[in-house]
Scaffold this motif. Structure first.
Motif, PDB file in Angstrom:
ATOM      1  N   GLN A 144       0.830  -1.214   0.000  1.00 51.16           N
ATOM      2  CA  GLN A 144       0.000   0.000   0.000  1.00 51.16           C
ATOM      3  C   GLN A 144       0.863   1.262   0.000  1.00 51.16           C
ATOM      4  O   GLN A 144       0.484   2.293  -0.567  1.00 51.16           O
TER       5      GLN A 144
ATOM      6  N   VAL B  26      -5.984  10.621   3.651  1.00 51.50           N
ATOM      7  CA  VAL B  26      -6.222   9.193   3.439  1.00 51.50           C
ATOM      8  C   VAL B  26      -7.334   8.704   4.362  1.00 51.50           C
ATOM      9  O   VAL B  26      -7.315   8.976   5.568  1.00 51.50           O
ATOM     10  N   SER B  27      -8.288   7.952   3.816  1.00 46.00           N
ATOM     11  CA  SER B  27      -9.309   7.308   4.650  1.00 46.00           C
ATOM     12  C   SER B  27      -8.698   6.141   5.426  1.00 46.00           C
ATOM     13  O   SER B  27      -7.728   5.524   4.991  1.00 46.00           O
TER      14      SER B  27
ATOM     15  N   LEU C 282      -3.658   1.042   4.832  1.00 49.25           N
ATOM     16  CA  LEU C 282      -3.377   2.015   3.779  1.00 49.25           C
ATOM     17  C   LEU C 282      -2.611   3.206   4.320  1.00 49.25           C
ATOM     18  O   LEU C 282      -1.558   3.573   3.796  1.00 49.25           O
ATOM     19  N   ILE C 283      -3.131   3.810   5.380  1.00 49.52           N
ATOM     20  CA  ILE C 283      -2.464   5.005   5.891  1.00 49.52           C
ATOM     21  C   ILE C 283      -1.115   4.674   6.510  1.00 49.52           C
ATOM     22  O   ILE C 283      -0.179   5.467   6.435  1.00 49.52           O
TER      23      ILE C 283
ATOM     24  N   ILE D  14       1.309   4.412   3.384  1.00 51.66           N
ATOM     25  CA  ILE D  14       1.520   5.712   2.744  1.00 51.66           C
ATOM     26  C   ILE D  14       2.302   6.648   3.652  1.00 51.66           C
ATOM     27  O   ILE D  14       3.263   7.308   3.224  1.00 51.66           O
TER      28      ILE D  14
ATOM     29  N   VAL E  82       0.468  14.237   6.714  1.00 52.51           N
ATOM     30  CA  VAL E  82      -0.423  13.131   6.384  1.00 52.51           C
ATOM     31  C   VAL E  82      -1.607  13.185   7.344  1.00 52.51           C
ATOM     32  O   VAL E  82      -1.421  13.209   8.568  1.00 52.51           O
TER      33      VAL E  82
ATOM     34  N   GLY F  34      -5.296  11.452   8.425  1.00 53.40           N
ATOM     35  CA  GLY F  34      -6.165  10.286   8.346  1.00 53.40           C
ATOM     36  C   GLY F  34      -7.603  10.663   8.629  1.00 53.40           C
ATOM     37  O   GLY F  34      -7.885  11.554   9.440  1.00 53.40           O
TER      38      GLY F  34
ATOM     39  N   ALA G  12     -12.800  10.673   2.551  1.00 54.72           N
ATOM     40  CA  ALA G  12     -11.621  11.550   2.503  1.00 54.72           C
ATOM     41  C   ALA G  12     -11.917  12.815   1.716  1.00 54.72           C
ATOM     42  O   ALA G  12     -11.457  13.905   2.073  1.00 54.72           O
TER      43      ALA G  12
ATOM     44  N   VAL H  94      -6.304  10.615  -1.516  1.00 57.67           N
ATOM     45  CA  VAL H  94      -6.248   9.269  -2.066  1.00 57.67           C
ATOM     46  C   VAL H  94      -7.665   8.715  -2.166  1.00 57.67           C
ATOM     47  O   VAL H  94      -8.373   8.610  -1.159  1.00 57.67           O
TER      48      VAL H  94
ATOM     49  N   CYS I 208      -9.519   5.697  -2.397  1.00 58.26           N
ATOM     50  CA  CYS I 208      -9.073   4.331  -2.107  1.00 58.26           C
ATOM     51  C   CYS I 208      -9.742   3.264  -2.945  1.00 58.26           C
ATOM     52  O   CYS I 208      -9.160   2.198  -3.170  1.00 58.26           O
TER      53      CYS I 208
END
Length: 309
Positions: free
Chosen positions: A152, A171-172, A178-179, A182, A195, A197, A278, A297, A299
């Motif tokens: 991811q 980012v969700s 995922l987060i 990233i 970043v 979330g 997001a 992002v 997703c």
């Protein structure tokens, strides 16, 4: 993980997944410096293909022949099914009872054996463990294993390669895979990039964990975004989030559907409610972003924003 885990993952999955572009929101959007990373265009329908391929390809070939097993809200199951079909191995996938028919249809279409078990993901995961024990297949966690996180994280590498001057990435969050990927991949190269979330108010798993200073279990929840509804996270994800994610924000439950509709009307992108969460965080001011370049992002894909036929 060190930086080589992410670059190795990028090399491993090249040729199996798409390198998605960065798409400007303007002139469709109100913000000139808002960009989308449309993983809704990814093979199998979401970013999960990255972690799925990196995970399956990391299994020794002699063990890979026994197949793979996972439990998923839907997207990781579809990604594992797709990867297994491409690599010619069997796959068994457990999804929650609240998973979408779109996700189930994708899993079936890739030839996986589908099981619908459990109101919550952790109940599906227990069923997945039993299937793996019965079949001898390798059990793959959808968000809390190094190969998944590294896969991811290749999204973060692509964002930095294409937009070195990015200031914020949004980012969700579901389980946190995922987060985690990233954020760590980005911070290793560009520590100054923020970043953020995003979760919904109905299932604020990582938000509550950060407040408490430790992992929590959300005992009950009501959410319109079941794809993000993991009741807890895992130590590997929580540690990375605490170290690498600058802010966590919540989006009211009524906002993702309107954000999905806006995405379809304004950009022609069909996104799931997880991705729309997001988008809502930025459009409605929950995520604090400046005037610099911001990437949201997206997703996964979905028909949530499409008008009824």
């Amino acid at each position: 993980m060190d930086a080589s885990a992410y670059t190795d993952a990028a090399a491993r999955i090249a040729g199996h997944v798409r390198r998605t572009p960065l798409v400007p929101a303007a002139p469709a959007g109100e913000r000139a410096n808002l960009w989308f990373k449309p993983e809704c265009l990814q093979v199998s329908g979401s970013f999960k293909a990255r972690g799925a391929f990196n995970s399956v390809l990391s299994i020794p070939e002699e063990k890979r022949a026994n197949g793979v097993v996972t439990a998923s809200g839907g997207n990781f199951g579809a990604a594992i099914a797709y990867a297994a079909e491409r690599l010619g191995i069997p796959a068994r996938v457990v999804v929650m009872t609240g998973s979408t028919e779109l996700a189930r249809d994708r899993i079936r279409s890739f030839g996986a054996e589908l099981h619908v078990i459990g109101e919550h993901w952790d109940l599906s995961w227990e069923a997945g463990k039993e299937l793996a024990a019965e079949s001898g297949g390798t059990l793959l966690h959808p968000f809390a294993e190094d190969p998944v996180i590294a896969g991811q994280g290749t999204i973060g590498l692509e964002i930095l390669d294409e937009m070195p001057d990015v200031e914020t990435v949004v980012v969700s969050i579901g389980g946190g895979g995922l987060i985690s990927g990233i954020a760590e991949a980005i911070k290793q190269r560009r520590p100054g990039v923020r970043v953020i979330g995003v979760e919904t108010t109905g299932c604020p798993t990582l938000y509550r964990a950060r407040e408490a200073g430790h992992i929590v279990m959300i005992e009950s929840f009501v959410t319109n975004v079941p794809i993000l509804a993991a009741r807890t996270t895992e130590p590997i994800n929580f540690e990375i989030v605490e170290r690498c994610v600058d802010d966590l924000v919540l989006v009211p439950e009524d906002e993702p559907i309107e954000a999905a509709r806006w995405m379809w009307r304004s950009t022609g992108l069909a996104v799931e409610l997880g991705a729309a969460t997001a988008v809502a965080a930025v459009r409605n001011g929950h995520a604090r972003i400046g005037d610099g370049k911001t990437v949201v992002v997206l997703c996964g894909s979905g028909n949530d924003g499409l008008p009824p036929r």
